[in-house]
Design an enzyme around this catalytic site. Sequence first.
Site, PDB file in Angstrom:
ATOM      1  N   SER A  79       1.242  -4.504  -9.261  1.00 24.74           N
ATOM      2  CA  SER A  79       1.717  -3.124  -9.299  1.00 24.74           C
ATOM      3  C   SER A  79       2.497  -2.815 -10.582  1.00 24.74           C
ATOM      4  O   SER A  79       2.004  -3.098 -11.665  1.00 24.74           O
ATOM      5  CB  SER A  79       2.552  -2.878  -8.040  1.00 24.74           C
ATOM      6  OG  SER A  79       2.530  -1.530  -7.732  1.00 24.74           O
ATOM      7  N   HIS A 127      -2.562  -2.097  -0.906  1.00 22.40           N
ATOM      8  CA  HIS A 127      -1.823  -2.434  -2.115  1.00 22.40           C
ATOM      9  C   HIS A 127      -0.933  -3.655  -1.825  1.00 22.40           C
ATOM     10  O   HIS A 127       0.071  -3.536  -1.117  1.00 22.40           O
ATOM     11  CB  HIS A 127      -0.965  -1.212  -2.449  1.00 22.40           C
ATOM     12  CG  HIS A 127      -0.226  -1.288  -3.745  1.00 22.40           C
ATOM     13  ND1 HIS A 127      -0.873  -1.248  -4.956  1.00 22.40           N
ATOM     14  CD2 HIS A 127       1.093  -1.376  -4.020  1.00 22.40           C
ATOM     15  CE1 HIS A 127       0.033  -1.300  -5.919  1.00 22.40           C
ATOM     16  NE2 HIS A 127       1.230  -1.385  -5.379  1.00 22.40           N
TER      17      HIS A 127
END
Length: 421
Positions: free
Chosen positions: A258, A399
């Site tokens: 990320s 994610h």
Amino acid sequence: MKNLTFFLLLLIIPCLSKAQQFVANYDESKMPAYTLPDPLVFNDGKAVVDKKGWEKRRAEIYSIFEKEVFGVVPQWKGKMKSTLVSQKTDAMGGLAKRKEVRIDLINGERKVSAMVLIYLPRNSKNAPIFLGYNFDGNHTTTNESDVLLPESWVANNKALGITDNKASEKSRGKSITQWSIKEIVSRGFGVATVYYGDIDPDFNDGFKNGVHALFDAPRDSSSWGSVAAWAWGLSRIMDYIETDKDINAKKVIVIGHSRLGKAALWATASDKRFAMSISNNSGCSGAALSRRIFGETVGRINNSFPHWFCDNYKKYNENENQMPVDQHELLALNAPRPLYVASAEEDLWSDPKGEFLSCVYASPVYELLGLKGFPAKEMPALNTPIIGRIAYHIRPGKHDVTLYDWERYMDFAEKYFKSEK
Ligand code: GTR
């Protein structure tokens, strides 16, 4: 009358800002047409035809990313000290050797300290190592009760009972699945991880804390943000690694998830000592093409996180086509080194297809250098990695970093390193 106008304005303003609120585009058919800058064409329009030409072009691209996206790191006039704080030769039930090494970055009276947690296969000398930041503290990556908590600022988190910006025991082991240290060490790799807030706390503090505060240069529109600070921190850890005989400094693989994937890509672009780069769901301003306007955009990221990039980057809010670079060129800065980009099916905010296409458009640079590049033009099926010198996979789920991701990264690293391990 004046009062009435004032009250009407009070009613209207919140409605306006709501109407102007960001709505992410997730529809391919609504994407604008775009033309990407060509990594193999110089700023003056001439073509790059050979390796020497690429090195010059690389410097042009690097300089644009520096001045327009991540920001320029001022000259470092401080010094660095490393201290072995703890060492255990039978960590993880005898599987691993473990160290905690404190890196002190010092400029006069000012000091920033970062704790590096290192796990190495117990009997291996010269192991290749994954180096990456963690989000919540070294103690979250392991259940071992004697791994130290960070002393620096941590974000408040209701679920973890953090209300005073101080790490607590409650989060020990919380990120174990994101790190898979046991599996990594069992396969003969080391892991070095650092809490990213040790290098620069992740809030908009006007660059008064973290490593920015160790520099004296006045700030301007091209000054570095937090992503560049995290990347710079990885290079300082590399300075330490070069002194540690248990680790193979020629086989350091930088990994980031990320926002930390953005930092990983910028770190490996900035420092050629890193042997390999892994971007896990890095998304906007990481691996995903900005011009696609899919999921998170440049405008949105700059509004949500004004401290991550340099101020110049804000010129491209809702204006991506004017960017002199796009993210495939950030990937290309890694050439000729092996590079892995990974996406998650449900992580549309990070634009998986934009991450994939970046690999496709970075490939010509690798090919010019006589390497395989990226052997695909179409998105692969789930759990079907594409492996060239650039590799890519998309897995089901959210994610995150999972064991599936780690296994693919280790397969990839083994492919390039095993013969010398
Ligand atoms: C999000 C941000 C992304 C990504 C992510 C993360 O809020 O919009 O760019 O960096 O945070 O780091 O978890």
